[in-house]
Design a protein around this motif. Structure first.
Motif, PDB file in Angstrom:
ATOM      1  N   ALA A   1      14.441  -7.008   0.941  1.00 44.79           N
ATOM      2  CA  ALA A   1      13.307  -7.651   0.064  1.00 44.79           C
ATOM      3  C   ALA A   1      11.911  -7.014   0.972  1.00 44.79           C
ATOM      4  O   ALA A   1      11.233  -6.648   0.130  1.00 44.79           O
ATOM      5  CB  ALA A   1      13.216  -9.260   0.362  1.00 44.79           C
ATOM      6  N   PHE A   2      11.866  -6.789   2.180  1.00 44.93           N
ATOM      7  CA  PHE A   2      10.831  -6.388   2.880  1.00 44.93           C
ATOM      8  C   PHE A   2      10.621  -4.780   2.511  1.00 44.93           C
ATOM      9  O   PHE A   2       9.455  -4.565   2.353  1.00 44.93           O
ATOM     10  CB  PHE A   2      11.117  -6.271   4.273  1.00 44.93           C
ATOM     11  N   PHE A   3      11.740  -4.167   2.313  1.00 47.44           N
ATOM     12  CA  PHE A   3      11.527  -2.476   1.815  1.00 47.44           C
ATOM     13  C   PHE A   3      11.163  -2.534   0.332  1.00 47.44           C
ATOM     14  O   PHE A   3      10.716  -1.451  -0.041  1.00 47.44           O
ATOM     15  CB  PHE A   3      12.854  -1.875   2.268  1.00 47.44           C
ATOM     16  N   SER A   4      11.359  -3.505  -0.285  1.00 44.37           N
ATOM     17  CA  SER A   4      10.906  -3.537  -1.943  1.00 44.37           C
ATOM     18  C   SER A   4       9.671  -3.915  -1.906  1.00 44.37           C
ATOM     19  O   SER A   4       9.035  -3.647  -3.162  1.00 44.37           O
ATOM     20  CB  SER A   4      11.888  -4.121  -2.556  1.00 44.37           C
ATOM     21  N   LEU A   5       8.968  -4.448  -1.304  1.00 41.93           N
ATOM     22  CA  LEU A   5       7.546  -4.923  -1.280  1.00 41.93           C
ATOM     23  C   LEU A   5       6.578  -3.892  -1.572  1.00 41.93           C
ATOM     24  O   LEU A   5       5.912  -3.931  -2.738  1.00 41.93           O
ATOM     25  CB  LEU A   5       7.057  -5.582  -0.179  1.00 41.93           C
ATOM     26  N   PRO A   6       6.588  -2.610  -1.121  1.00 47.52           N
ATOM     27  CA  PRO A   6       5.737  -1.641  -1.676  1.00 47.52           C
ATOM     28  C   PRO A   6       5.906  -0.957  -3.151  1.00 47.52           C
ATOM     29  O   PRO A   6       5.018  -0.920  -3.843  1.00 47.52           O
ATOM     30  CB  PRO A   6       5.990  -0.481  -0.763  1.00 47.52           C
ATOM     31  N   LEU A   7       7.147  -1.269  -3.699  1.00 45.55           N
ATOM     32  CA  LEU A   7       7.435  -0.927  -4.883  1.00 45.55           C
ATOM     33  C   LEU A   7       6.739  -2.003  -5.849  1.00 45.55           C
ATOM     34  O   LEU A   7       6.440  -1.575  -7.239  1.00 45.55           O
ATOM     35  CB  LEU A   7       8.891  -1.010  -5.242  1.00 45.55           C
ATOM     36  N   HIS A   8       6.558  -3.250  -5.559  1.00 43.72           N
ATOM     37  CA  HIS A   8       6.154  -4.220  -6.389  1.00 43.72           C
ATOM     38  C   HIS A   8       4.430  -4.517  -6.051  1.00 43.72           C
ATOM     39  O   HIS A   8       3.949  -5.101  -6.966  1.00 43.72           O
ATOM     40  CB  HIS A   8       6.863  -5.542  -6.197  1.00 43.72           C
TER      41      HIS A   8
END
Length: 84
Positions: free
Chosen positions: A44-51
Motif C-alpha cells: 500500500a505504501f509503495f502504490s501511493l505514488p501511482l495514485h
C-alpha cells in the motif's frame, strides 16, 4: 477488492492457528498479526505514488452545481446576495 478481504479473512485465522500450534503461545499471535499488518502496508505504501496523480472519483454531491439538485431550487436573488 473482495478478493483482498477474502484473503485476509482466510490468512488471519490460519496464521493465528499456525503460530499457536508452533508453541509460540498466544503472545505469538500478536507478533503474527503485527507482521501480517506490516506485510499488508508495504505494498500500500509503495502504490501511493501511482495514485497521487489521479483525481478523486466524481461524486455528484461534491460538485458545486449539485447543491441545487439536492437542496431544491434556489430562491430568487440568491446569486445576487452571494456576490455582494
Amino acid at each position: 477488492m473482495t478478493a483482498a478481504f477474502n484473503l485476509g479473512h482466510t490468512r488471519g485465522p490460519w496464521l493465528g492457528g499456525t503460530v499457536t500450534d508452533a508453541e509460540f503461545g498466544f503472545r505469538g499471535d500478536s507478533v503474527g498479526g503485527a507482521s501480517m499488518t506490516v506485510l499488508a502496508l508495504v505494498p500500500a505504501f509503495f502504490s501511493l505514488p501511482l495514485h497521487r496523480g489521479q483525481s478523486a472519483p466524481s461524486c455528484p454531491a461534491a460538485s458545486a452545481n449539485s447543491t441545487a439538485d439536492v437542496a431544491g431550487p434556489r430562491p430568487a436573488g440568491a446569486d445576487a446576495a452571494e456576490k455582494s
